[in-house]
Design an enzyme around this catalytic site. Structure first.
Site, PDB file in Angstrom:
ATOM      1  N   ASP A   8      48.544  37.922  48.849  1.00  0.00           N
ATOM      2  CA  ASP A   8      47.287  38.603  49.139  1.00  0.00           C
ATOM      3  C   ASP A   8      46.277  37.512  49.523  1.00  0.00           C
ATOM      4  O   ASP A   8      46.698  36.435  49.993  1.00  0.00           O
ATOM      5  CB  ASP A   8      46.850  39.430  47.911  1.00  0.00           C
ATOM      6  CG  ASP A   8      46.050  40.665  48.331  1.00  0.00           C
ATOM      7  OD1 ASP A   8      45.528  40.683  49.450  1.00  0.00           O
ATOM      8  OD2 ASP A   8      45.941  41.615  47.528  1.00  0.00           O
ATOM      9  N   GLU A  10      42.496  37.609  48.137  1.00  0.00           N
ATOM     10  CA  GLU A  10      41.286  37.584  47.310  1.00  0.00           C
ATOM     11  C   GLU A  10      41.387  36.609  46.145  1.00  0.00           C
ATOM     12  O   GLU A  10      40.370  36.184  45.600  1.00  0.00           O
ATOM     13  CB  GLU A  10      40.997  38.993  46.773  1.00  0.00           C
ATOM     14  CG  GLU A  10      40.562  40.002  47.831  1.00  0.00           C
ATOM     15  CD  GLU A  10      41.737  40.659  48.556  1.00  0.00           C
ATOM     16  OE1 GLU A  10      42.893  40.221  48.355  1.00  0.00           O
ATOM     17  OE2 GLU A  10      41.494  41.589  49.345  1.00  0.00           O
ATOM     18  N   HIS A  60      47.881  41.074  53.072  1.00  0.00           N
ATOM     19  CA  HIS A  60      46.441  41.323  53.045  1.00  0.00           C
ATOM     20  C   HIS A  60      45.910  41.903  54.353  1.00  0.00           C
ATOM     21  O   HIS A  60      46.133  41.348  55.435  1.00  0.00           O
ATOM     22  CB  HIS A  60      45.697  40.013  52.733  1.00  0.00           C
ATOM     23  CG  HIS A  60      44.217  40.143  52.873  1.00  0.00           C
ATOM     24  ND1 HIS A  60      43.447  40.808  51.928  1.00  0.00           N
ATOM     25  CD2 HIS A  60      43.359  39.746  53.846  1.00  0.00           C
ATOM     26  CE1 HIS A  60      42.181  40.777  52.331  1.00  0.00           C
ATOM     27  NE2 HIS A  60      42.095  40.156  53.479  1.00  0.00           N
ATOM     28  N   HIS A 104      44.535  39.687  42.901  1.00  0.00           N
ATOM     29  CA  HIS A 104      43.172  39.907  42.400  1.00  0.00           C
ATOM     30  C   HIS A 104      43.169  41.049  41.397  1.00  0.00           C
ATOM     31  O   HIS A 104      44.157  41.780  41.268  1.00  0.00           O
ATOM     32  CB  HIS A 104      42.248  40.253  43.573  1.00  0.00           C
ATOM     33  CG  HIS A 104      42.782  41.388  44.384  1.00  0.00           C
ATOM     34  ND1 HIS A 104      42.634  42.702  44.009  1.00  0.00           N
ATOM     35  CD2 HIS A 104      43.531  41.396  45.513  1.00  0.00           C
ATOM     36  CE1 HIS A 104      43.255  43.471  44.876  1.00  0.00           C
ATOM     37  NE2 HIS A 104      43.818  42.710  45.803  1.00  0.00           N
ATOM     38  N   HIS A 116      39.833  45.432  43.723  1.00  0.00           N
ATOM     39  CA  HIS A 116      40.175  46.721  44.319  1.00  0.00           C
ATOM     40  C   HIS A 116      41.622  47.031  43.981  1.00  0.00           C
ATOM     41  O   HIS A 116      42.349  46.158  43.516  1.00  0.00           O
ATOM     42  CB  HIS A 116      39.961  46.742  45.841  1.00  0.00           C
ATOM     43  CG  HIS A 116      40.832  45.785  46.586  1.00  0.00           C
ATOM     44  ND1 HIS A 116      40.529  44.449  46.714  1.00  0.00           N
ATOM     45  CD2 HIS A 116      42.008  45.961  47.228  1.00  0.00           C
ATOM     46  CE1 HIS A 116      41.476  43.860  47.412  1.00  0.00           C
ATOM     47  NE2 HIS A 116      42.398  44.746  47.732  1.00  0.00           N
ATOM     48  N   GLU A 135      47.267  45.901  41.465  1.00  0.00           N
ATOM     49  CA  GLU A 135      48.316  45.852  42.483  1.00  0.00           C
ATOM     50  C   GLU A 135      49.599  45.232  41.939  1.00  0.00           C
ATOM     51  O   GLU A 135      50.703  45.617  42.339  1.00  0.00           O
ATOM     52  CB  GLU A 135      47.797  45.115  43.719  1.00  0.00           C
ATOM     53  CG  GLU A 135      46.731  45.940  44.436  1.00  0.00           C
ATOM     54  CD  GLU A 135      46.035  45.227  45.592  1.00  0.00           C
ATOM     55  OE1 GLU A 135      46.387  44.067  45.887  1.00  0.00           O
ATOM     56  OE2 GLU A 135      45.125  45.832  46.184  1.00  0.00           O
TER      57      GLU A 135
HETATM   58 ZN   LIG Z   1      44.900  43.334  47.451  1.00  0.00          ZN
END
Ligand SMILES: [Zn+2]
Length: 275
Positions: A8, A10, A60, A104, A116, A135
């Site tokens: 990802d 973040e 991402h 994240h 998120h 996630e």
């Molecule tokens: Zn993500």
């Protein structure tokens, strides 16, 4: 030893703003350099720990953040959008371990930079068997299906904490401390990359002691949306049931099919995001 990296963005040290991680923004190139260095640090460490083969799945946004020629370890790179297995595309039972890099915190987490859960414009919360997951927890369904352990997780402190229940033995590397959703205290990138390298080396060396994630059957995945219309729309997918005005429950005996249902619901409800 063959490793799968789901990357990802973040959770990279130095990143606190969407402008650093969305294509076309002024600061994007800087963000991409930081991410690439972190991914390579993980690959380099894993090589030192005995890994020989790498598949990197760029996970991402539009999923074209990494450039193949910049990757170490002669890694195979999966890029681009609309992949059936989304953040876990490319994983199968031939792998020895999964690394979740630059992950994240979940949307509801406290002090989680850029938090998120898949889509911040639609998803308010996700629970698996009643527990709030990020996630890492959702993606662990795919790892569990294929029987592959999650051996390494990196990101901020919240990311690492949220991955604890699905990957208790994984090597976890914290590269920043989140102060809020758009602020963090960053470990210097050189130090962060050294931590990532050492962590990945350790993970690869200890891979034989790590077990695949486990989910207690029957598995129920509940999604709470921002608005009721999204929950209504999610019910267009078979075996998705409305359990409250904004909440749906997804059930399936197969963990892989459950993840695919989730991806379908995420994709479908994008149509109702306000912009
Ligand atoms: Zn993500």
């Amino acid at each position: 030893m063959k490793l799968f990296l789901s990357t990802d963005f973040e959770g990279t040290s130095g990143v606190v703003a969407w402008e650093q991680i969305i294509e076309g923004s002024a600061e994007y190139e800087q963000g991409r350099r930081l991410l690439t260095d972190e991914v390579n640090a993980v690959i380099n460490g894993a090589v030192q720990g005995g890994a020989t083969e790498f598949v990197v799945n760029d996970s991402h946004h539009h999923m074209r953040n990494l450039h193949p020629q910049d990757l170490r370890g002669h890694a195979t790179l999966i890029t681009g959008r609309h992949k059936p297995l989304y953040m876990m595309e490319g994983l199968d039972a031939s792998f020895d371990g999964v690394c979740l890099v630059s992950y994240h915190g979940s949307i509801g987490a406290e002090h989680a930079v850029l938090s998120h859960t898949y889509n911040p414009g639609a998803i308010w919360e996700v629970r698996i068997n009643g527990e709030v997951v990020g996630e890492s927890g959702i993606n662990a369904l795919v790892a569990a299906h294929y029987g592959v352990p999650i051996i390494f997780v990196s990101g901020d402190a919240v990311t690492v904490q949220e991955a604890q229940s699905i990957a208790p033995d994984a090597e976890k590397v914290i590269v920043k401390q989140s102060i809020g959703r758009f602020a963090a205290s960053h470990t210097h990138p050189i130090v962060a990359c050294e931590l990532l390298r050492a962590g990945a080396q350790h993970a690869a060396q200890n891979i034989s002691s790590m077990r695949p994630p486990e989910f207690k059957q029957p598995v129920s995945l509940e999604v709470t949306f921002l608005v009721a219309d999204m929950a209504e729309m999610a019910c267009w997918v078979r075996d998705v049931e409305r359990v409250a005005p904004r909440v749906v429950a997804l059930t399936n005996d197969s963990l892989l099919d459950l993840y695919r249902m989730f991806v379908t619901v995420v994709t479908l409800t994008r149509a109702l995001v306000d912009r």
